[in-house]
Structures are given as C-alpha cells and as structure tokens.
Scaffold this motif. Structure first.
Motif, PDB file in Angstrom:
ATOM      1  N   ALA A  44       0.991  -1.139   0.115  1.00  0.00           N
ATOM      2  CA  ALA A  44       0.072   0.088   0.127  1.00  0.00           C
ATOM      3  C   ALA A  44       0.811   1.235   0.170  1.00  0.00           C
ATOM      4  N   GLU A  45       2.010   1.256   0.647  1.00  0.00           N
ATOM      5  CA  GLU A  45       2.818   2.335   0.717  1.00  0.00           C
ATOM      6  C   GLU A  45       3.408   2.921  -0.784  1.00  0.00           C
ATOM      7  N   VAL A  46       3.793   1.561  -1.399  1.00  0.00           N
ATOM      8  CA  VAL A  46       4.314   1.670  -2.799  1.00  0.00           C
ATOM      9  C   VAL A  46       3.253   2.312  -3.653  1.00  0.00           C
ATOM     10  N   ALA A  47       1.886   1.581  -3.546  1.00  0.00           N
ATOM     11  CA  ALA A  47       0.898   2.094  -4.259  1.00  0.00           C
ATOM     12  C   ALA A  47       0.651   3.685  -4.100  1.00  0.00           C
ATOM     13  N   TRP A  48       0.730   4.163  -2.768  1.00  0.00           N
ATOM     14  CA  TRP A  48       0.166   5.544  -2.272  1.00  0.00           C
ATOM     15  C   TRP A  48       1.311   6.454  -2.845  1.00  0.00           C
ATOM     16  N   GLN A  52       0.590   9.088  -5.888  1.00  0.00           N
ATOM     17  CA  GLN A  52       0.828  10.564  -5.599  1.00  0.00           C
ATOM     18  C   GLN A  52       1.695  11.183  -6.678  1.00  0.00           C
ATOM     19  N   LYS A  53       2.634  10.361  -7.361  1.00  0.00           N
ATOM     20  CA  LYS A  53       3.487  10.854  -8.325  1.00  0.00           C
ATOM     21  C   LYS A  53       2.530  10.942  -9.576  1.00  0.00           C
ATOM     22  N   SER A  54       1.685  10.183 -10.024  1.00  0.00           N
ATOM     23  CA  SER A  54       1.017  10.135 -11.097  1.00  0.00           C
ATOM     24  C   SER A  54      -0.108  11.339 -11.055  1.00  0.00           C
ATOM     25  N   GLY A  63      -3.300  15.464  -5.612  1.00  0.00           N
ATOM     26  CA  GLY A  63      -3.764  14.234  -4.641  1.00  0.00           C
ATOM     27  C   GLY A  63      -3.579  14.667  -3.211  1.00  0.00           C
ATOM     28  N   SER A  64      -3.998  13.953  -2.593  1.00  0.00           N
ATOM     29  CA  SER A  64      -3.885  13.915  -0.898  1.00  0.00           C
ATOM     30  C   SER A  64      -2.555  13.619  -0.443  1.00  0.00           C
ATOM     31  N   SER A  65      -1.909  14.900   0.023  1.00  0.00           N
ATOM     32  CA  SER A  65      -0.605  14.863   0.907  1.00  0.00           C
ATOM     33  C   SER A  65      -0.738  14.625   2.231  1.00  0.00           C
TER      34      SER A  65
END
Length: 109
Positions: A44-48, A52-54, A63-65
């Motif tokens: 999930a951390e990798v996906a998040w 965010q990059k995309s 995106g939510s930071s």
C-alpha cells in the motif's frame, strides 16, 4: 504469490522452544497475521507513493498529501490483505516463515 523478504522480529520468537516440525508450524501460524498485514502495508505504501506521483502530472488535480490519509490508507490495506489472503497464499507464506525460522535457529547456534 510473489516472494517477499519477511521481517520476523527475533524478540517475538523463542527459538529454543522450536524443536519439532509441529513447533515450527505452530509458530509460523502465530506470526502469519502480522506478516500478512506487513506485506499489505508495504504494498500500500508503494501504491500510495506511485499514485501521488501520477497525480502530480494532472493539471488542476491535487492528490492527497495528508499524512493521516496516507496512514489510514496503509493501515486499512494491511488489514484487508490479511483478511483477503487466499488459502494458497497463506500456506506459501507460512512455509516461507518456517524456512526463515529454521534458518534463524541454525544461525543462533
């Protein structure tokens, strides 16, 4: 199922009590829920981070930071991964934990 590098905290395992195959299996089953959660959280951390990059490339969309949003997303994904892991994935992961426990015991001698 992919191969994961499992992190088993040595402090939570009494290697001296692991003598038979059943002992190793029982300990692996005890550790399995936390390992499954950890794998889900890492994924999930990798996906998040990738999301965010995309989002940065889309004009007008932010995106939510928020660190609390990220923490909640990661925590929930870990719990969902633990609950939804297939029987085959659980068995494969349990076998991998047993291998690591055996290796830890060999190194502890």
């Amino acid at each position: 199922m992919s191969t994961y590098s499992l992190s088993i905290p040595l402090g939570s395992v009494d290697l001296g009590r692991l003598k038979t195959g059943d002992d190793f299996r029982r300990e692996a089953r005890r550790l399995l829920p936390d390992v499954l959660t950890g794998i889900g959280e890492k994924s999930a951390e990798v996906a998040w981070n990738e999301l965010q990059k995309s989002f940065r490339g889309i004009p007008g969309f932010k995106g939510s930071s928020s660190s609390s949003d990220k923490s909640r997303f990661i925590r929930e994904a870990g719990q969902n991964h633990r609950r939804n892991a297939s029987a085959q994935d659980r068995r494969t992961l349990e076998d991998s934990i047993i291998e690591q426990l055996r290796e830890m015991k060999r190194k502890a001698r």
